[in-house]
Design a protein around this motif. Structure first.
Motif: not given
Length: 221
Positions: A15, A87, A164, A182, A185, A189, A202
């Motif tokens: 993250d 993450t 991402d 994905y 992070g 988000r 997510d």
């Protein structure tokens, strides 16, 4: 079931994208170049540092100082030392994952090595870590993902990419691989989803079920 999971690193395993953006924005600010978090997310996410430097030069007509990259990497690793986290939910998911997996990232070899070390994932992936420095063209070109699949001994259409960033998603699709977006992070988000044709999630707790759905040929959304 896919024969290989290819994970991006920053923003997927680590993250880290908010930390990277903050360091870059601060360092550019000292050069009187103003960027926002949105600018970094929209223009630089998923790209190698040489590409980022070129984009900055083209946009602002200002070549970066010779020591800019070294200073950026040094300051970023200092932030990583105390602030870097995986993450949310990643580590329990990886402990349960039984499929072959590797990392394919635009980060430099020293940065990804340090990142995985700080996250406790160095032994989990071992030598199965591939970077843009090993191919002619980085993301969004498919070269890195194709190289990773070849090194892992898996055909491209048997690989599943977890990304991402838009360049990473484009690279996975161009490689003929299945791609999941994905979005767990901190940098993505709560933001609107991207390409509606690419299934997104997510929460790593959802990942085992997504793998089962892929195996059973379900249509993912």
């Amino acid at each position: 079931m896919p024969g290989l999971i290819i994970f991006d690193c920053d923003g997927v395993l680590a993250d880290s994208e908010i930390l990277s953006a903050e360091v870059l924005i601060d360092q550019l600010g000292a050069l009187q170049i103003a960027l926002s978090i949105d600018d970094v997310r929209n223009e630089f996410l998923g790209r190698s540092f040489p590409t980022v430097a070129r984009l900055i030069r083209d946009r602002f007509g200002c070549p970066l100082p010779e020591d800019f990259e070294a200073a950026y990497r040094r300051r970023l690793l200092q932030r990583f030392q105390t602030e870097l986290r995986p993450t949310p939910g990643l580590l329990p998911m990886l402990r349960q994952l039984r499929l072959p997996a590797c990392v394919a990232t635009s980060s430099s070899p020293p940065r990804v090595a340090r990142t995985l070390n700080l996250l406790g994932l160095e032994r989990r992936f071992g030598a199965n870590v591939f970077t843009a420095s090993q191919v002619a063209h980085g993301k969004p070109a498919p070269d890195l993902f194709l190289f990773a699949a070849q090194e892992m001994g898996v055909l491209p259409d048997h690989a599943l990419v977890i990304e991402d960033s838009p360049p990473g998603i484009m690279a996975g699709l161009a490689a003929g691989m299945r791609v999941l977006h994905y979005r767990g992070g901190a940098h993505l988000r709560h933001l609107p989803a991207g390409d509606p044709q690419v299934p997104c999630f997510d929460n790593w707790a959802e990942f085992p079920q997504l793998l089962k759905d892929i195996e059973q040929g379900a249509t993912l959304r």
